[in-house]
Scaffold this motif. Structure first.
Motif, PDB file in Angstrom:
ATOM      1  N   SER A 145       0.836  -1.205   0.000  1.00 41.16           N
ATOM      2  CA  SER A 145       0.000   0.000   0.000  1.00 41.16           C
ATOM      3  C   SER A 145       0.869   1.254   0.000  1.00 41.16           C
ATOM      4  N   ASN A 195       0.326   4.044   1.341  1.00 37.99           N
ATOM      5  CA  ASN A 195       0.365   4.629   2.679  1.00 37.99           C
ATOM      6  C   ASN A 195       1.496   4.024   3.503  1.00 37.99           C
ATOM      7  N   ARG A 196       1.617   2.717   3.429  1.00 38.85           N
ATOM      8  CA  ARG A 196       2.673   2.042   4.178  1.00 38.85           C
ATOM      9  C   ARG A 196       4.048   2.388   3.604  1.00 38.85           C
ATOM     10  N   TYR A 208       2.678   7.981  -4.338  1.00 45.03           N
ATOM     11  CA  TYR A 208       1.422   7.598  -4.997  1.00 45.03           C
ATOM     12  C   TYR A 208       1.577   7.654  -6.515  1.00 45.03           C
ATOM     13  N   SER A 211       5.921  12.549  -0.513  1.00 44.48           N
ATOM     14  CA  SER A 211       4.844  11.600  -0.192  1.00 44.48           C
ATOM     15  C   SER A 211       3.863  11.473  -1.353  1.00 44.48           C
TER      16      SER A 211
END
Length: 511
Positions: free
Chosen positions: A259, A261-262, A406, A402
Protein backbone atom coordinates in the motif's frame (compact mmCIF):
# COMPACT_ATOMS: atom_id res chain seq x y z
CA UNK A 1 46.39 -14.51 -25.25
CA UNK A 2 43.27 -13.21 -26.94
CA UNK A 3 40.87 -11.34 -24.73
CA UNK A 4 37.15 -11.20 -25.44
CA UNK A 5 37.17 -13.15 -28.72
CA UNK A 6 33.53 -12.36 -29.47
CA UNK A 7 34.44 -8.70 -29.72
CA UNK A 8 36.71 -9.52 -32.65
CA UNK A 9 33.96 -11.02 -34.74
CA UNK A 10 33.17 -9.15 -37.98
CA UNK A 11 30.73 -6.28 -37.78
CA UNK A 12 28.78 -4.42 -40.40
CA UNK A 13 30.61 -1.65 -42.18
CA UNK A 14 29.86 1.87 -41.02
CA UNK A 15 28.73 2.61 -44.57
CA UNK A 16 26.26 -0.28 -44.61
CA UNK A 17 22.72 0.89 -45.50
CA UNK A 18 21.32 -0.41 -42.20
CA UNK A 19 24.07 1.29 -40.16
CA UNK A 20 23.95 4.70 -41.84
CA UNK A 21 20.69 5.89 -40.14
CA UNK A 22 21.99 4.73 -36.75
CA UNK A 23 25.26 6.56 -37.34
CA UNK A 24 23.48 9.81 -38.10
CA UNK A 25 21.18 9.44 -35.07
CA UNK A 26 24.15 8.78 -32.77
CA UNK A 27 26.05 11.80 -34.07
CA UNK A 28 23.01 14.03 -33.67
CA UNK A 29 22.30 12.85 -30.12
CA UNK A 30 25.97 13.15 -29.11
CA UNK A 31 26.20 16.69 -30.50
CA UNK A 32 23.05 17.94 -28.80
CA UNK A 33 23.95 16.40 -25.44
CA UNK A 34 27.51 17.71 -25.69
CA UNK A 35 26.10 21.19 -26.26
CA UNK A 36 23.73 20.90 -23.28
CA UNK A 37 26.46 19.69 -20.92
CA UNK A 38 28.91 22.36 -22.05
CA UNK A 39 26.32 25.09 -21.50
CA UNK A 40 25.46 23.65 -18.08
CA UNK A 41 29.04 23.43 -16.81
CA UNK A 42 30.01 26.75 -18.34
CA UNK A 43 27.15 28.34 -16.42
CA UNK A 44 28.13 26.56 -13.20
CA UNK A 45 31.78 27.59 -13.54
CA UNK A 46 30.78 31.18 -14.22
CA UNK A 47 28.43 31.20 -11.23
CA UNK A 48 31.09 29.73 -8.96
CA UNK A 49 33.96 31.92 -10.13
CA UNK A 50 31.71 34.97 -10.18
CA UNK A 51 31.19 34.64 -6.44
CA UNK A 52 34.97 34.81 -5.96
CA UNK A 53 35.58 37.50 -8.57
CA UNK A 54 37.57 40.49 -7.25
CA UNK A 55 37.18 39.24 -3.72
CA UNK A 56 39.91 41.53 -2.38
CA UNK A 57 38.16 44.63 -3.71
CA UNK A 58 35.12 43.83 -1.55
CA UNK A 59 37.01 43.66 1.74
CA UNK A 60 35.89 47.20 2.51
CA UNK A 61 32.43 45.69 3.14
CA UNK A 62 33.87 44.09 6.28
CA UNK A 63 32.93 46.52 9.05
CA UNK A 64 35.11 46.80 12.15
CA UNK A 65 34.11 48.70 15.26
CA UNK A 66 36.68 51.08 16.76
CA UNK A 67 36.35 52.62 20.22
CA UNK A 68 39.03 54.92 21.64
CA UNK A 69 39.03 54.48 25.41
CA UNK A 70 42.48 56.11 25.53
CA UNK A 71 41.64 59.56 24.25
CA UNK A 72 45.33 60.25 23.70
CA UNK A 73 48.09 59.96 21.13
CA UNK A 74 47.73 56.21 20.60
CA UNK A 75 44.00 56.45 19.88
CA UNK A 76 44.65 59.27 17.42
CA UNK A 77 47.50 57.33 15.77
CA UNK A 78 45.09 54.47 14.97
CA UNK A 79 42.75 56.81 13.10
CA UNK A 80 45.68 58.44 11.27
CA UNK A 81 46.99 55.03 10.22
CA UNK A 82 43.56 53.98 9.01
CA UNK A 83 43.37 57.01 6.72
CA UNK A 84 46.60 55.80 5.10
CA UNK A 85 45.36 52.23 4.68
CA UNK A 86 41.75 52.99 3.78
CA UNK A 87 40.65 51.56 0.44
CA UNK A 88 38.65 48.80 -1.31
CA UNK A 89 41.08 46.14 -0.09
CA UNK A 90 40.97 47.11 3.57
CA UNK A 91 38.13 46.70 6.10
CA UNK A 92 36.07 49.72 7.01
CA UNK A 93 36.86 51.06 10.46
CA UNK A 94 33.75 52.55 12.08
CA UNK A 95 34.60 54.78 15.05
CA UNK A 96 32.09 54.92 17.86
CA UNK A 97 32.14 56.98 21.04
CA UNK A 98 32.64 55.71 24.55
CA UNK A 99 29.10 56.83 25.32
CA UNK A 100 27.76 54.12 23.00
CA UNK A 101 30.20 51.53 24.34
CA UNK A 102 31.09 52.59 27.88
CA UNK A 103 33.25 49.53 28.56
CA UNK A 104 35.32 47.10 26.44
CA UNK A 105 33.06 44.16 27.28
CA UNK A 106 30.36 45.77 25.13
CA UNK A 107 32.62 45.55 22.06
CA UNK A 108 32.84 41.81 22.63
CA UNK A 109 29.07 41.66 22.78
CA UNK A 110 28.80 43.67 19.54
CA UNK A 111 31.02 41.17 17.72
CA UNK A 112 29.17 38.25 19.26
CA UNK A 113 25.88 39.68 17.99
CA UNK A 114 27.50 40.06 14.52
CA UNK A 115 26.87 43.80 14.50
CA UNK A 116 30.47 43.98 13.29
CA UNK A 117 32.94 41.44 12.01
CA UNK A 118 35.47 42.55 14.61
CA UNK A 119 36.22 45.31 17.08
CA UNK A 120 39.36 47.27 17.93
CA UNK A 121 39.77 49.43 20.96
CA UNK A 122 42.54 51.42 22.63
CA UNK A 123 42.78 50.72 26.33
CA UNK A 124 42.05 53.50 28.84
CA UNK A 125 45.08 55.71 29.60
CA UNK A 126 47.23 53.68 27.20
CA UNK A 127 49.16 56.77 26.05
CA UNK A 128 49.90 57.93 29.62
CA UNK A 129 51.05 54.45 30.65
CA UNK A 130 53.40 54.30 27.68
CA UNK A 131 54.94 57.71 28.42
CA UNK A 132 55.47 56.73 32.04
CA UNK A 133 57.10 53.46 31.01
CA UNK A 134 59.54 55.27 28.71
CA UNK A 135 60.72 57.17 31.75
CA UNK A 136 61.96 53.89 33.26
CA UNK A 137 61.76 52.66 36.81
CA UNK A 138 58.80 50.79 38.24
CA UNK A 139 56.50 52.08 35.50
CA UNK A 140 58.66 50.38 32.88
CA UNK A 141 58.87 47.19 34.89
CA UNK A 142 55.09 46.91 35.28
CA UNK A 143 54.25 48.04 31.76
CA UNK A 144 52.08 45.59 29.79
CA UNK A 145 52.59 46.01 26.06
CA UNK A 146 49.52 43.83 25.36
CA UNK A 147 47.22 46.24 27.20
CA UNK A 148 47.30 48.98 24.57
CA UNK A 149 45.37 47.88 21.47
CA UNK A 150 43.00 44.91 21.51
CA UNK A 151 41.06 43.30 18.70
CA UNK A 152 37.94 41.22 19.25
CA UNK A 153 36.91 38.68 16.62
CA UNK A 154 35.31 35.30 16.09
CA UNK A 155 37.56 32.97 14.11
CA UNK A 156 34.80 30.36 13.82
CA UNK A 157 32.96 32.73 11.49
CA UNK A 158 34.50 31.91 8.11
CA UNK A 159 37.95 31.21 9.60
CA UNK A 160 39.88 31.32 6.32
CA UNK A 161 38.36 34.71 5.53
CA UNK A 162 38.69 36.40 8.89
CA UNK A 163 42.30 35.24 9.23
CA UNK A 164 43.29 37.39 6.28
CA UNK A 165 40.58 40.03 5.99
CA UNK A 166 40.30 40.75 9.73
CA UNK A 167 43.23 39.46 11.75
CA UNK A 168 45.98 40.33 9.28
CA UNK A 169 44.36 43.66 8.41
CA UNK A 170 44.15 44.72 12.06
CA UNK A 171 47.72 43.60 12.65
CA UNK A 172 48.75 45.77 9.73
CA UNK A 173 46.75 48.64 11.17
CA UNK A 174 48.46 48.22 14.55
CA UNK A 175 51.90 48.36 12.94
CA UNK A 176 50.91 51.41 10.90
CA UNK A 177 49.56 53.09 14.06
CA UNK A 178 52.93 52.56 15.71
CA UNK A 179 54.63 54.35 12.82
CA UNK A 180 52.08 57.17 12.99
CA UNK A 181 52.55 57.41 16.75
CA UNK A 182 56.31 57.89 16.52
CA UNK A 183 55.94 60.16 13.52
CA UNK A 184 53.60 62.47 15.40
CA UNK A 185 55.40 62.62 18.75
CA UNK A 186 58.84 61.25 18.09
CA UNK A 187 60.78 64.19 19.57
CA UNK A 188 58.79 64.14 22.81
CA UNK A 189 59.26 60.38 23.12
CA UNK A 190 63.03 60.64 22.71
CA UNK A 191 63.18 63.35 25.31
CA UNK A 192 61.08 61.25 27.68
CA UNK A 193 63.08 58.05 27.11
CA UNK A 194 65.35 56.94 29.96
CA UNK A 195 68.27 55.63 27.94
CA UNK A 196 69.89 54.15 31.03
CA UNK A 197 66.98 51.79 31.70
CA UNK A 198 67.02 48.64 29.52
CA UNK A 199 63.29 48.09 30.14
CA UNK A 200 62.47 51.57 28.90
CA UNK A 201 64.63 51.06 25.78
CA UNK A 202 62.86 47.75 25.07
CA UNK A 203 59.49 49.47 25.39
CA UNK A 204 60.62 52.25 23.06
CA UNK A 205 61.65 49.64 20.47
CA UNK A 206 58.40 47.67 20.85
CA UNK A 207 55.77 49.92 22.48
CA UNK A 208 52.81 47.56 22.07
CA UNK A 209 51.64 44.25 20.72
CA UNK A 210 48.16 43.86 19.36
CA UNK A 211 46.20 41.76 21.82
CA UNK A 212 43.54 39.35 20.56
CA UNK A 213 40.25 38.26 22.08
CA UNK A 214 39.19 35.37 19.85
CA UNK A 215 35.67 34.30 20.77
CA UNK A 216 36.22 30.83 19.30
CA UNK A 217 39.72 29.95 18.18
CA UNK A 218 39.48 27.79 15.06
CA UNK A 219 42.91 26.88 13.72
CA UNK A 220 42.62 23.13 13.01
CA UNK A 221 43.42 22.12 9.44
CA UNK A 222 40.04 20.51 8.85
CA UNK A 223 38.36 23.92 9.12
CA UNK A 224 39.24 24.42 5.44
CA UNK A 225 36.59 21.93 4.30
CA UNK A 226 33.72 22.63 6.70
CA UNK A 227 32.03 24.85 4.10
CA UNK A 228 33.05 22.82 1.04
CA UNK A 229 33.74 19.08 1.07
CA UNK A 230 31.64 18.38 4.16
CA UNK A 231 28.53 19.76 2.48
CA UNK A 232 29.37 18.15 -0.87
CA UNK A 233 29.84 14.71 0.67
CA UNK A 234 26.56 14.99 2.59
CA UNK A 235 24.70 15.76 -0.65
CA UNK A 236 26.42 12.92 -2.53
CA UNK A 237 25.72 10.55 0.34
CA UNK A 238 22.00 11.30 0.19
CA UNK A 239 21.93 10.96 -3.60
CA UNK A 240 23.51 7.51 -3.53
CA UNK A 241 21.28 6.31 -0.73
CA UNK A 242 18.26 7.58 -2.62
CA UNK A 243 19.42 5.43 -5.54
CA UNK A 244 19.69 2.39 -3.25
CA UNK A 245 16.23 2.98 -1.82
CA UNK A 246 14.75 3.29 -5.30
CA UNK A 247 16.61 0.14 -6.37
CA UNK A 248 15.21 -1.69 -3.35
CA UNK A 249 11.63 -0.79 -4.22
CA UNK A 250 12.08 -1.64 -7.89
CA UNK A 251 13.87 -4.97 -7.45
CA UNK A 252 11.27 -6.22 -4.99
CA UNK A 253 8.32 -4.68 -6.90
CA UNK A 254 7.09 -3.00 -3.73
CA UNK A 255 5.19 -0.25 -5.52
CA UNK A 256 2.69 -2.82 -6.84
CA UNK A 257 2.73 -5.14 -3.83
CA UNK A 258 2.47 -2.74 -0.86
CA UNK A 259 0.00 0.00 0.00
CA UNK A 260 1.30 3.50 -0.82
CA UNK A 261 0.36 4.63 2.68
CA UNK A 262 2.67 2.04 4.18
CA UNK A 263 5.40 2.88 1.66
CA UNK A 264 5.28 6.55 2.65
CA UNK A 265 5.62 5.75 6.36
CA UNK A 266 8.33 3.11 5.99
CA UNK A 267 10.28 5.11 3.44
CA UNK A 268 10.39 8.12 5.76
CA UNK A 269 11.39 5.99 8.74
CA UNK A 270 14.22 4.42 6.75
CA UNK A 271 15.43 7.79 5.48
CA UNK A 272 15.29 9.27 9.00
CA UNK A 273 17.33 6.41 10.43
CA UNK A 274 19.85 6.52 7.60
CA UNK A 275 20.38 10.26 7.79
CA UNK A 276 20.58 10.02 11.59
CA UNK A 277 23.44 7.54 11.28
CA UNK A 278 25.08 9.51 8.46
CA UNK A 279 24.94 12.79 10.37
CA UNK A 280 26.43 11.07 13.41
CA UNK A 281 29.33 9.90 11.26
CA UNK A 282 29.86 13.41 9.87
CA UNK A 283 29.76 15.11 13.26
CA UNK A 284 31.93 12.36 14.75
CA UNK A 285 34.56 12.80 12.05
CA UNK A 286 34.68 16.56 12.64
CA UNK A 287 35.08 16.04 16.39
CA UNK A 288 37.67 13.30 15.94
CA UNK A 289 39.92 15.68 13.98
CA UNK A 290 39.24 18.83 15.99
CA UNK A 291 42.79 19.07 17.37
CA UNK A 292 43.12 22.20 19.50
CA UNK A 293 39.48 23.19 19.06
CA UNK A 294 37.68 23.83 22.33
CA UNK A 295 34.18 22.49 21.82
CA UNK A 296 32.15 20.37 24.21
CA UNK A 297 29.68 17.50 24.16
CA UNK A 298 26.61 19.73 24.06
CA UNK A 299 27.94 21.40 20.91
CA UNK A 300 28.58 17.95 19.43
CA UNK A 301 24.96 16.92 20.04
CA UNK A 302 23.63 20.14 18.50
CA UNK A 303 25.96 19.74 15.53
CA UNK A 304 24.70 16.18 15.07
CA UNK A 305 21.07 17.33 15.09
CA UNK A 306 21.58 20.14 12.57
CA UNK A 307 23.48 17.78 10.26
CA UNK A 308 20.58 15.34 10.60
CA UNK A 309 18.05 17.98 9.59
CA UNK A 310 20.20 19.10 6.65
CA UNK A 311 20.82 15.54 5.45
CA UNK A 312 17.17 14.53 5.64
CA UNK A 313 15.82 17.64 3.92
CA UNK A 314 18.30 17.09 1.10
CA UNK A 315 17.22 13.44 0.82
CA UNK A 316 13.66 14.70 0.38
CA UNK A 317 14.65 17.49 -2.02
CA UNK A 318 16.57 15.08 -4.24
CA UNK A 319 13.65 12.66 -4.10
CA UNK A 320 11.34 15.43 -5.28
CA UNK A 321 13.73 16.17 -8.15
CA UNK A 322 13.69 12.52 -9.22
CA UNK A 323 9.91 12.31 -9.02
CA UNK A 324 8.89 15.38 -10.96
CA UNK A 325 11.79 15.94 -13.38
CA UNK A 326 12.55 13.92 -16.52
CA UNK A 327 15.25 11.34 -15.65
CA UNK A 328 17.78 12.56 -18.26
CA UNK A 329 17.94 15.93 -16.50
CA UNK A 330 18.32 14.63 -12.95
CA UNK A 331 22.17 14.45 -13.02
CA UNK A 332 22.27 18.03 -14.34
CA UNK A 333 19.95 19.27 -11.62
CA UNK A 334 21.89 17.35 -8.97
CA UNK A 335 25.27 18.88 -9.85
CA UNK A 336 23.63 22.30 -10.09
CA UNK A 337 22.13 21.84 -6.62
CA UNK A 338 25.59 21.03 -5.24
CA UNK A 339 27.27 24.03 -6.86
CA UNK A 340 24.54 26.46 -5.82
CA UNK A 341 24.63 25.30 -2.21
CA UNK A 342 28.41 25.28 -1.89
CA UNK A 343 28.72 28.70 -3.55
CA UNK A 344 26.35 30.13 -0.95
CA UNK A 345 28.85 29.36 1.83
CA UNK A 346 32.25 29.69 0.16
CA UNK A 347 32.50 33.34 1.16
CA UNK A 348 30.48 35.72 3.31
CA UNK A 349 28.12 37.73 1.16
CA UNK A 350 30.07 40.89 2.01
CA UNK A 351 32.90 39.67 -0.24
CA UNK A 352 30.74 38.61 -3.18
CA UNK A 353 28.64 40.64 -5.64
CA UNK A 354 25.21 41.51 -4.31
CA UNK A 355 23.50 39.07 -6.67
CA UNK A 356 24.82 36.13 -4.65
CA UNK A 357 22.67 37.03 -1.68
CA UNK A 358 20.16 34.73 -3.34
CA UNK A 359 22.08 32.12 -1.36
CA UNK A 360 20.05 33.12 1.70
CA UNK A 361 17.32 30.88 0.28
CA UNK A 362 19.54 27.78 0.08
CA UNK A 363 19.73 25.25 2.92
CA UNK A 364 23.54 24.97 2.94
CA UNK A 365 23.88 28.65 3.84
CA UNK A 366 21.44 28.21 6.71
CA UNK A 367 23.30 25.08 7.83
CA UNK A 368 26.64 26.89 8.00
CA UNK A 369 25.17 29.81 9.92
CA UNK A 370 23.70 27.43 12.50
CA UNK A 371 27.02 25.58 12.72
CA UNK A 372 28.88 28.83 13.44
CA UNK A 373 26.32 29.67 16.10
CA UNK A 374 26.83 26.27 17.73
CA UNK A 375 30.63 26.33 17.56
CA UNK A 376 30.97 29.83 18.99
CA UNK A 377 28.45 29.39 21.79
CA UNK A 378 25.66 31.49 20.27
CA UNK A 379 27.84 34.22 18.78
CA UNK A 380 26.18 34.13 15.40
CA UNK A 381 22.51 34.80 16.11
CA UNK A 382 20.95 34.00 12.76
CA UNK A 383 18.69 31.17 13.85
CA UNK A 384 15.66 33.40 13.31
CA UNK A 385 15.96 32.87 9.56
CA UNK A 386 18.27 29.86 9.21
CA UNK A 387 16.06 27.33 10.98
CA UNK A 388 12.80 28.46 9.27
CA UNK A 389 14.49 28.11 5.87
CA UNK A 390 15.62 24.57 6.64
CA UNK A 391 12.27 23.52 8.09
CA UNK A 392 10.49 25.00 5.07
CA UNK A 393 12.53 22.73 2.79
CA UNK A 394 11.81 19.80 5.11
CA UNK A 395 8.04 20.27 5.21
CA UNK A 396 7.46 21.15 1.55
CA UNK A 397 9.73 18.35 0.30
CA UNK A 398 8.10 15.86 2.67
CA UNK A 399 4.67 16.63 1.21
CA UNK A 400 5.85 16.47 -2.41
CA UNK A 401 7.86 13.31 -1.76
CA UNK A 402 4.84 11.60 -0.19
CA UNK A 403 2.66 12.54 -3.15
CA UNK A 404 5.39 11.17 -5.37
CA UNK A 405 5.03 7.74 -3.79
CA UNK A 406 1.42 7.60 -5.00
CA UNK A 407 2.54 8.74 -8.43
CA UNK A 408 5.17 6.00 -8.61
CA UNK A 409 2.71 3.38 -7.39
CA UNK A 410 0.20 4.53 -10.02
CA UNK A 411 2.76 4.34 -12.84
CA UNK A 412 4.13 1.01 -11.60
CA UNK A 413 0.62 -0.50 -11.62
CA UNK A 414 -0.01 0.74 -15.14
CA UNK A 415 3.29 -0.75 -16.28
CA UNK A 416 2.56 -4.06 -14.55
CA UNK A 417 -0.82 -4.31 -16.24
CA UNK A 418 0.74 -3.54 -19.61
CA UNK A 419 3.44 -6.17 -19.04
CA UNK A 420 0.89 -8.79 -18.03
CA UNK A 421 -1.24 -8.04 -21.06
CA UNK A 422 1.77 -8.30 -23.36
CA UNK A 423 2.78 -11.59 -21.73
CA UNK A 424 -0.69 -13.05 -22.15
CA UNK A 425 -0.71 -12.05 -25.80
CA UNK A 426 2.68 -13.73 -26.35
CA UNK A 427 1.53 -16.93 -24.65
CA UNK A 428 -1.77 -16.92 -26.55
CA UNK A 429 0.06 -16.44 -29.83
CA UNK A 430 2.48 -19.26 -29.04
CA UNK A 431 -0.31 -21.63 -27.96
CA UNK A 432 -2.35 -20.80 -31.07
CA UNK A 433 0.65 -21.51 -33.26
CA UNK A 434 1.22 -24.84 -31.55
CA UNK A 435 -2.45 -25.80 -31.80
CA UNK A 436 -2.40 -25.12 -35.52
CA UNK A 437 0.44 -27.59 -35.83
CA UNK A 438 -1.57 -30.15 -33.84
CA UNK A 439 -4.80 -29.82 -35.90
CA UNK A 440 -5.84 -33.13 -37.57
CA UNK A 441 -5.45 -33.35 -41.35
CA UNK A 442 -8.28 -33.62 -43.75
CA UNK A 443 -8.10 -37.44 -43.88
CA UNK A 444 -8.63 -37.74 -40.15
CA UNK A 445 -11.76 -35.59 -40.07
CA UNK A 446 -14.73 -37.53 -38.55
CA UNK A 447 -17.01 -36.92 -41.49
CA UNK A 448 -14.41 -38.36 -43.88
CA UNK A 449 -14.05 -41.73 -42.18
CA UNK A 450 -15.45 -44.70 -44.18
CA UNK A 451 -18.22 -46.72 -42.71
CA UNK A 452 -19.16 -44.26 -40.06
CA UNK A 453 -22.31 -42.28 -39.71
CA UNK A 454 -21.87 -38.63 -40.64
CA UNK A 455 -22.09 -36.29 -37.68
CA UNK A 456 -23.31 -32.75 -37.45
CA UNK A 457 -20.97 -29.74 -37.82
CA UNK A 458 -21.07 -28.74 -34.12
CA UNK A 459 -20.10 -32.25 -33.14
CA UNK A 460 -17.25 -32.16 -35.65
CA UNK A 461 -15.87 -28.93 -34.13
CA UNK A 462 -16.10 -30.39 -30.61
CA UNK A 463 -14.28 -33.52 -31.72
CA UNK A 464 -11.51 -31.45 -33.35
CA UNK A 465 -11.17 -29.32 -30.19
CA UNK A 466 -10.91 -32.43 -28.02
CA UNK A 467 -8.31 -33.94 -30.29
CA UNK A 468 -6.35 -30.67 -30.30
CA UNK A 469 -6.59 -30.39 -26.53
CA UNK A 470 -6.09 -33.92 -25.33
CA UNK A 471 -2.99 -34.83 -27.23
CA UNK A 472 -0.16 -37.07 -26.34
CA UNK A 473 2.04 -36.46 -23.28
CA UNK A 474 4.83 -35.40 -25.60
CA UNK A 475 2.66 -32.62 -27.08
CA UNK A 476 1.59 -31.47 -23.63
CA UNK A 477 5.22 -31.22 -22.54
CA UNK A 478 6.00 -29.16 -25.62
CA UNK A 479 3.12 -26.80 -24.77
CA UNK A 480 4.47 -26.36 -21.23
CA UNK A 481 7.90 -25.62 -22.63
CA UNK A 482 6.42 -22.87 -24.79
CA UNK A 483 4.68 -21.27 -21.82
CA UNK A 484 7.80 -21.49 -19.64
CA UNK A 485 9.89 -19.99 -22.41
CA UNK A 486 7.50 -17.08 -22.82
CA UNK A 487 7.44 -16.48 -19.07
CA UNK A 488 11.22 -16.48 -18.84
CA UNK A 489 11.74 -14.16 -21.78
CA UNK A 490 12.66 -10.62 -20.70
CA UNK A 491 9.98 -8.09 -21.40
CA UNK A 492 10.54 -5.49 -24.03
CA UNK A 493 12.80 -2.71 -22.78
CA UNK A 494 10.70 0.06 -21.27
CA UNK A 495 11.11 3.65 -22.26
CA UNK A 496 13.16 4.82 -19.26
CA UNK A 497 13.09 8.39 -20.45
CA UNK A 498 9.48 8.56 -19.28
CA UNK A 499 10.00 6.71 -16.02
CA UNK A 500 10.04 8.74 -12.82
CA UNK A 501 11.48 6.20 -10.43
CA UNK A 502 14.59 8.36 -10.17
CA UNK A 503 18.13 7.03 -9.88
CA UNK A 504 18.22 3.40 -8.82
CA UNK A 505 21.24 1.22 -8.18
CA UNK A 506 21.54 -2.53 -7.82
CA UNK A 507 21.76 -3.44 -4.18
CA UNK A 508 25.22 -4.52 -2.94
CA UNK A 509 23.43 -7.08 -0.81
CA UNK A 510 20.17 -8.77 -1.70
CA UNK A 511 19.01 -11.85 0.14
Amino acid sequence: MVFYPKARQPRLSINHPTVRPIRLAVLKAATINLFLLQILFLGLFCYLFGSLFQQTTHIHNINILYVDYDGGAIGTAVLDAYQELKGPGFPTLIARSTQEYPEPALTVEAVCNIDYWAALYASPNASNHLLSALGGGSAAASYNSSDVLTMVWNEARYPTVVDSAVSQSLTTLSEAARVAYFKEGGKQLIQTLNSSDPAAIAIFADPWNLDSIDIQTTKQGSRLIYNTLVVILILIQEFFYLGLINGLYLQFNLYTAVSPNRIVVVRQIISLLYTLAGSLSTAGAIWAFRFGWHVNGNQFALNWLIFWLFAHLNFLVLDVFTIWLPPPYIPMVFISWIVLNVTSILLPFELSPGFYKVGYALPAHSLFQVMIDIWSGGCNPQLNYALPVMFAYEVVSLVLSSIGVYRRAHLATIKQEADEKALQERIAAAVAEKQENLQPNEESRPDALDGETPVSEPEQRATVQRRATFTSMEDQEKMCDIIRRELSRPAERADTSRSNNGPSFYLPYKE
